[in-house]
Scaffold this motif. Structure first.
Motif, PDB file in Angstrom:
ATOM      1  N   ASP A 119      41.865 102.904  37.665  1.00 35.15           N
ATOM      2  CA  ASP A 119      41.676 103.455  39.015  1.00 35.15           C
ATOM      3  C   ASP A 119      41.408 104.965  38.990  1.00 35.15           C
ATOM      4  N   GLY A 120      40.994 105.477  37.819  1.00 32.51           N
ATOM      5  CA  GLY A 120      40.499 106.843  37.747  1.00 32.51           C
ATOM      6  C   GLY A 120      41.520 107.922  37.469  1.00 32.51           C
ATOM      7  N   LEU A 121      42.758 107.568  37.176  1.00 31.94           N
ATOM      8  CA  LEU A 121      43.767 108.578  36.848  1.00 31.94           C
ATOM      9  C   LEU A 121      43.538 109.112  35.433  1.00 31.94           C
ATOM     10  N   ARG A 122      43.661 110.421  35.274  1.00 29.22           N
ATOM     11  CA  ARG A 122      43.559 111.046  33.959  1.00 29.22           C
ATOM     12  C   ARG A 122      44.959 111.448  33.508  1.00 29.22           C
ATOM     13  N   LEU A 123      45.410 110.839  32.432  1.00 29.06           N
ATOM     14  CA  LEU A 123      46.786 111.006  31.974  1.00 29.06           C
ATOM     15  C   LEU A 123      46.821 111.474  30.525  1.00 29.06           C
TER      16      LEU A 123
END
Length: 339
Positions: A35-39
């Motif tokens: 869902d596009g989260l950058r972690l």
């Protein structure tokens, strides 16, 4: 394994997982979720330092709650900041925009670092003193003990097949001479007492994410009891900046001035001493003289070797300009505060 941990412990689905070849204590990965989260995911291979890791992430969240630019730590399914899975400890944080600055500081960046550090020190003054205590060899170790370590470093370098052994020998001889010639006088003019409190304790260039001369993320808290003047001096006189920029003194003064504006309760005598403390800290540090023992990737090993060379240059420049620097730092007293 990383994708399984994210799904099982955090309810996140990894789309892309990339290794990040940096750090000596953790295995690091950059993750993009579906869902596009950058972690940013950190895996601790050893469970030995688990309590210290938990303390560090707790301090990180404390500083984020104080509105400092610190990336969010994700709690796991049981609301823990550090999760246990597959025999390892893991932590997951948001990726801050920007990158670690590989170059010398600019004056505007140094000023913003001073603002962030001053606010952080002010916030952490109310934080419980950690069990971990930052070493103070620069203040207490006998000079001859430090000089004796130089022989051990040279022996280790010889056994490792150091690629610049002759230059290292010259560097270590110069360090021995500097220790014996300057440490007594440097220590003699330190304040008798220095404030100590909870600090990040590794707040240098490599643990600051920056974008367009602004700090966008403070990462990798060490969480230790330490002296604010030490942390200020260590950052203000960053060896890469001192060794490679003609603006290094202006950067240091801009950082100290901005720090002072945000944290005026630190006694002025301690702010004035930050250059002297930075110099002593460099003189007693042998980090980077040898590198093989850290088993680093090629780029990281090269950066550590460069750090050693830059520190050697920084020591020479600080020794040469210390009197003028302290006079300039004296001028910050006009901004107010205690002396």
């Amino acid at each position: 394994m990383t994708a399984d941990v994210l799904e099982d412990r955090y309810g996140l689905v990894a789309d892309i997982v990339e290794p990040v070849h940096m750090g000596t204590d953790t295995i690091n990965r950059r993750v993009l979720t579906d869902d596009g989260l950058r972690l940013y995911v950190k895996q601790y291979p050893s469970m030995a330092g688990l309590d210290e890791a938990r303390s560090a992430w707790d301090m990180s969240e404390y500083c984020r709650a104080a509105k400092l630019p610190v990336p969010r730590v994700w709690p796991d399914a049981d609301d823990n900041l550090v999760t246990i899975a597959g025999g390892s400890a893991w932590a997951v944080v948001d990726e801050a925009p920007g990158r670690v600055n590989p170059s010398a500081m600019t004056v505007p960046l140094a000023e913003h670092i001073g603002v962030v550090m001053g606010r952080m020190h002010r916030a952490l003054a109310a934080y419980p003193l950690p069990k971990r205590v930052q070493q103070t060899r620069w203040r207490t170790e006998p000079v001859e003990n430090a000089a004796a370590k130089l022989d051990a470093v040279l022996a280790r370098a010889t056994s490792q097949g150091h690629d610049r052994l002759d230059q290292l020998r010259v560097d270590l001889d110069q360090r021995r001479e500097d220790l014996r010639a300057h440490v007594h006088q440097l220590r003699e003019h330190l304040p008798e007492a220095l404030a100590e409190q909870a600090l990040h304790a590794d707040l240098g260039r490599t643990n600051l994410i920056t974008l367009a001369d602004a700090v966008t993320g403070v990462i990798d808290f060490r969480c230790a009891g330490a002296m604010p003047a030490w942390e200020l001096g260590r950052a203000a006189f960053d060896p890469r900046t001192v060794a490679t920029s003609t603006e290094w003194a202006a950067c240091a003064l801009a950082m100290a001035r901005a720090y002072r504006s945000e944290h005026p309760s630190l006694p002025m005598r301690e702010v004035r001493a930050c250059a002297r403390i930075a110099l002593l800290y460099m003189l007693f540090s042998l980090y980077g003289a040898t590198t093989a023992e850290y088993d680093l990737p090629g780029d990281a090993e090269g950066d550590l070797k460069r750090h050693w060379r830059e520190r050697q240059i920084a020591i020479r420049r600080l020794l040469s300009d210390l009197e003028d620097l302290e006079e300039e730092l004296n001028g910050l007293e006009a901004s107010g505060g205690t002396s």
